[in-house]
Scaffold this motif. Structure first.
Motif, PDB file in Angstrom:
ATOM      1  N   THR A  14       9.973  29.909 102.928  1.00  0.00           N
ATOM      2  CA  THR A  14       9.881  31.067 102.039  1.00  0.00           C
ATOM      3  C   THR A  14       9.572  32.333 102.842  1.00  0.00           C
ATOM      4  O   THR A  14      10.166  33.394 102.614  1.00  0.00           O
ATOM      5  CB  THR A  14       8.807  30.836 100.968  1.00  0.00           C
ATOM      6  N   GLN A  15       8.662  32.226 103.789  1.00  0.00           N
ATOM      7  CA  GLN A  15       8.338  33.374 104.645  1.00  0.00           C
ATOM      8  C   GLN A  15       9.551  33.790 105.465  1.00  0.00           C
ATOM      9  O   GLN A  15       9.827  34.984 105.628  1.00  0.00           O
ATOM     10  CB  GLN A  15       7.159  33.023 105.548  1.00  0.00           C
ATOM     11  N   ARG A  16      10.291  32.803 105.950  1.00  0.00           N
ATOM     12  CA  ARG A  16      11.484  33.098 106.763  1.00  0.00           C
ATOM     13  C   ARG A  16      12.511  33.885 105.955  1.00  0.00           C
ATOM     14  O   ARG A  16      13.067  34.875 106.452  1.00  0.00           O
ATOM     15  CB  ARG A  16      12.079  31.786 107.265  1.00  0.00           C
ATOM     16  N   TYR A  17      12.764  33.480 104.720  1.00  0.00           N
ATOM     17  CA  TYR A  17      13.800  34.121 103.920  1.00  0.00           C
ATOM     18  C   TYR A  17      13.341  35.427 103.272  1.00  0.00           C
ATOM     19  O   TYR A  17      14.147  36.110 102.644  1.00  0.00           O
ATOM     20  CB  TYR A  17      14.326  33.146 102.855  1.00  0.00           C
ATOM     21  N   THR A  18      12.079  35.755 103.410  1.00  0.00           N
ATOM     22  CA  THR A  18      11.593  37.047 102.920  1.00  0.00           C
ATOM     23  C   THR A  18      11.090  37.913 104.063  1.00  0.00           C
ATOM     24  O   THR A  18      10.459  38.947 103.834  1.00  0.00           O
ATOM     25  CB  THR A  18      10.461  36.848 101.892  1.00  0.00           C
ATOM     26  N   GLY A  19      11.357  37.512 105.307  1.00  0.00           N
ATOM     27  CA  GLY A  19      10.944  38.299 106.459  1.00  0.00           C
ATOM     28  C   GLY A  19       9.437  38.410 106.597  1.00  0.00           C
ATOM     29  O   GLY A  19       8.939  39.344 107.233  1.00  0.00           O
ATOM     30  N   SER A  20       8.697  37.465 106.004  1.00  0.00           N
ATOM     31  CA  SER A  20       7.218  37.469 106.037  1.00  0.00           C
ATOM     32  C   SER A  20       6.634  38.779 105.524  1.00  0.00           C
ATOM     33  O   SER A  20       5.559  39.205 105.942  1.00  0.00           O
ATOM     34  CB  SER A  20       6.708  37.183 107.464  1.00  0.00           C
ATOM     35  N   ARG A  21       7.349  39.421 104.604  1.00  0.00           N
ATOM     36  CA  ARG A  21       6.884  40.714 104.072  1.00  0.00           C
ATOM     37  C   ARG A  21       5.863  40.557 102.954  1.00  0.00           C
ATOM     38  O   ARG A  21       5.165  41.519 102.622  1.00  0.00           O
ATOM     39  CB  ARG A  21       8.081  41.525 103.559  1.00  0.00           C
ATOM     40  N   TYR A  22       5.786  39.372 102.338  1.00  0.00           N
ATOM     41  CA  TYR A  22       4.925  39.189 101.175  1.00  0.00           C
ATOM     42  C   TYR A  22       4.039  37.963 101.364  1.00  0.00           C
ATOM     43  O   TYR A  22       4.427  37.000 102.040  1.00  0.00           O
ATOM     44  CB  TYR A  22       5.777  39.021  99.905  1.00  0.00           C
ATOM     45  N   PRO A  23       2.858  37.965 100.753  1.00  0.00           N
ATOM     46  CA  PRO A  23       2.004  36.779 100.841  1.00  0.00           C
ATOM     47  C   PRO A  23       2.622  35.600 100.102  1.00  0.00           C
ATOM     48  O   PRO A  23       3.220  35.763  99.040  1.00  0.00           O
ATOM     49  CB  PRO A  23       0.694  37.236 100.188  1.00  0.00           C
ATOM     50  N   VAL A  24       2.475  34.419 100.685  1.00  0.00           N
ATOM     51  CA  VAL A  24       2.981  33.182 100.087  1.00  0.00           C
ATOM     52  C   VAL A  24       1.857  32.162 100.075  1.00  0.00           C
ATOM     53  O   VAL A  24       1.195  31.945 101.097  1.00  0.00           O
ATOM     54  CB  VAL A  24       4.175  32.607 100.888  1.00  0.00           C
ATOM     55  N   ILE A  25       1.615  31.541  98.924  1.00  0.00           N
ATOM     56  CA  ILE A  25       0.644  30.451  98.862  1.00  0.00           C
ATOM     57  C   ILE A  25       1.391  29.163  98.519  1.00  0.00           C
ATOM     58  O   ILE A  25       2.439  29.195  97.876  1.00  0.00           O
ATOM     59  CB  ILE A  25      -0.489  30.710  97.839  1.00  0.00           C
ATOM     60  N   GLY A  26       0.838  28.032  98.968  1.00  0.00           N
ATOM     61  CA  GLY A  26       1.519  26.757  98.793  1.00  0.00           C
ATOM     62  C   GLY A  26       0.810  25.834  97.821  1.00  0.00           C
ATOM     63  O   GLY A  26      -0.412  25.668  97.887  1.00  0.00           O
ATOM     64  N   GLU A  27       1.585  25.239  96.941  1.00  0.00           N
ATOM     65  CA  GLU A  27       1.060  24.195  96.059  1.00  0.00           C
ATOM     66  C   GLU A  27       1.067  22.863  96.811  1.00  0.00           C
ATOM     67  O   GLU A  27       2.057  22.522  97.458  1.00  0.00           O
ATOM     68  CB  GLU A  27       1.939  24.021  94.829  1.00  0.00           C
ATOM     69  N   PRO A  28       0.004  22.071  96.695  1.00  0.00           N
ATOM     70  CA  PRO A  28       0.005  20.761  97.360  1.00  0.00           C
ATOM     71  C   PRO A  28       1.002  19.790  96.739  1.00  0.00           C
ATOM     72  O   PRO A  28       1.483  18.885  97.407  1.00  0.00           O
ATOM     73  CB  PRO A  28      -1.437  20.268  97.187  1.00  0.00           C
ATOM     74  N   CYS A  29       1.310  19.958  95.446  1.00  0.00           N
ATOM     75  CA  CYS A  29       2.290  19.133  94.746  1.00  0.00           C
ATOM     76  C   CYS A  29       3.016  20.024  93.748  1.00  0.00           C
ATOM     77  O   CYS A  29       2.523  21.090  93.383  1.00  0.00           O
ATOM     78  CB  CYS A  29       1.638  17.970  93.974  1.00  0.00           C
ATOM     79  N   LYS A  30       4.187  19.591  93.296  1.00  0.00           N
ATOM     80  CA  LYS A  30       4.914  20.323  92.263  1.00  0.00           C
ATOM     81  C   LYS A  30       4.414  19.869  90.906  1.00  0.00           C
ATOM     82  O   LYS A  30       4.599  18.717  90.517  1.00  0.00           O
ATOM     83  CB  LYS A  30       6.418  20.090  92.405  1.00  0.00           C
ATOM     84  N   ARG A  31       3.780  20.789  90.174  1.00  0.00           N
ATOM     85  CA  ARG A  31       3.166  20.434  88.899  1.00  0.00           C
ATOM     86  C   ARG A  31       3.599  21.376  87.770  1.00  0.00           C
ATOM     87  O   ARG A  31       2.872  21.559  86.796  1.00  0.00           O
ATOM     88  CB  ARG A  31       1.633  20.434  89.029  1.00  0.00           C
ATOM     89  N   GLY A  32       4.768  21.971  87.909  1.00  0.00           N
ATOM     90  CA  GLY A  32       5.321  22.755  86.818  1.00  0.00           C
ATOM     91  C   GLY A  32       4.991  24.233  86.902  1.00  0.00           C
ATOM     92  O   GLY A  32       4.104  24.676  87.642  1.00  0.00           O
TER      93      GLY A  32
END
Length: 441
Positions: free
Chosen positions: A69-87
């Motif tokens: 996600t950071q790669r495709y947005t040029g690391s311009r925005y903060p990204v947080i990660g979910e440990p699992c996909k929960r909807g």
């Protein structure tokens, strides 16, 4: 107003190009303003920036997709990660709690939740600026964005607005989730709108729903509970429970590009990759990621898609069935994937009594590196195919160029960095029990 962009998705409907890691929002297929191509995620972020909505933009992705996600947005925005996909509800709640914990938002602030995998005109995003005033004027607790249906679709949810109000917004009467064609036609007669998946409310409204579900209003505590949480959608958990919701109608262009049929209408060319369409092939699309040609002769109305993970030949209208097929048949391990540093393609995989021999092509982007690490259960050889950079093994660094070969024993710390785009072949010999899935480690 704060915008939380949800970057999830299972990656099944656009198989074989998309998968669990490279979901559809990362596919670099859409025409870009500069004449090149861009991903769905890149397009949406670009439009949010043009609309002046990116200063308080937060992206929520699965933890395995954060670097991508950071790669495709040029690391311009903060990204947080979910440990699992929960909807979508759980992802939106995690994003809201992150803003709260970081001191970037207060409970009375407006939060807009939006999907990353949609295709809309620039006016769609400019409407976001109206949300705060509409919520105040309508005294609504939740605002949704809808658009007039182009046809009776079974793939979209519908919002039924109150009739007789020609203002900017209308009260929501009811929702309908992915009806059959007959139901969709009836909904269209009721002037129902396609649900665009965009929601706006005060952050405190989301906190109330967390309290109702007995969930913590603190991001670290919610993250700790993730593995045991059920999948909850924002539509079901919040929108359909709201007694004071309004919908704003978008009159322009919108679709979610959730199928081969809708995506192919947006592509810049009927043929992408090696091969061609010949004879009567009207309304057909060819996309080929393989290094061998794919030719279609005299077959109209199909999609022909090839990647290292498989080949799909389907009628455009029937291609959605691939999701059901993949769910019914246990999918084999993916042979192609993307990462923050580049991509990998599994060339060969041989298992024996002694363990696993894995051959992988690794492609590194300029000025990127495979993170330094130790593989205690496998030895490997790196052979540089093209480009140049440097390889470090147990702290000893040496130049790397095409033709070079490097051997890494079990337990040795190692990394490679690209000073130009690089390709290298990794041959890994792993002990029995090591599945070898951590490519590049």
């Amino acid at each position: 107003m704060h915008t939380i962009l949800l970057c999830g998705g299972s990656g099944q409907r656009l198989w074989p190009l998309s998968g669990s890691i490279r979901s559809k929002m990362f596919l670099q297929l859409l025409p870009a303003p500069d004449g090149g191509t861009e991903s769905m995620l890149g397009r949406v972020c670009r439009q949010l920036a043009h609309a002046g909505l990116d200063e308080s933009l937060l992206l929520v992705a699965h933890q395995e997709q954060v670097a991508l996600t950071q790669r495709y947005t040029g690391s311009r925005y903060p990204v947080i990660g979910e440990p699992c996909k929960r909807g979508t509800f759980t992802a939106a709640a995690l994003g809201a709690l992150h803003l709260l914990a970081a001191g970037k938002a207060q409970p009375e602030d407006i939060v807009c939740i939006a999907p990353a995998d949609m295709f809309a005109d620039d006016g769609f995003f400019r409407q976001f600026h109206q949300f705060e005033d509409i919520l105040a004027a309508s005294h609504a607790e939740l605002l949704l964005l809808g658009t007039g249906p182009a046809y009776p679709s079974e793939q979209y949810g519908y919002i039924v607005p109150a009739q007789g109000d020609s203002g900017v917004y209308a009260p929501v009467l009811s929702f309908a989730e992915k009806p059959d064609v007959a139901g969709a036609r009836e909904l269209m007669r009721q002037q129902a709108l396609w649900n665009c998946g965009v929601f706006a409310s005060r952050l405190s409204f989301l906190l109330e729903h967390l309290e109702r579900l007995g969930l913590p209003a603190e991001s670290a505590a919610l993250t700790a509970l993730y593995p045991g949480l059920p999948v909850r959608s924002f539509d079901k958990e919040v929108a359909e429970r709201s007694t004071r919701a309004v919908v704003v109608r978008h009159e322009g262009e919108w679709s979610d590009l959730g199928s081969w049929d809708t995506l192919t209408d947006r592509l810049p060319s009927q043929v992408i990759g090696e091969g061609g369409l010949w004879g009567e092939c009207g309304n057909s699309q060819l996309i080929n990621e393989l290094g061998i040609p794919l030719h279609v002769i005299g077959v109209p109305g199909i999609v022909a898609v090839a990647s290292p993970d498989g080949i799909l030949i389907a009628g455009r209208k029937e291609a959605n069935l691939i999701k059901d097929i993949l769910m019914e048949n246990s999918a084999k391990e993916m042979r192609y994937g993307e990462t923050g540093w580049g991509s990998y393609t599994v060339l060969d995989r041989e298992s024996g009594g002694a363990g696993l021999v894995l051959t992988v092509m690794l492609t590194l982007l300029l000025d990127h590196d495979i993170p330094e690490r130790v593989c205690p259960h496998s030895a490997k050889t790196w052979m540089i195919v093209s480009g140049h950079g440097e390889v470090a093994v147990d702290g000893h660094t040496s130049a790397a160029a095409a033709g070079g070969s490097y051997t890494i024993a079990r337990g040795q710390r190692h990394t490679v960095r690209a000073f130009s785009p690089m390709k290298l072949i990794e041959v890994r010999i792993s002990e029995a029990g090591d599945d070898g899935k951590d490519y590049g480690c």
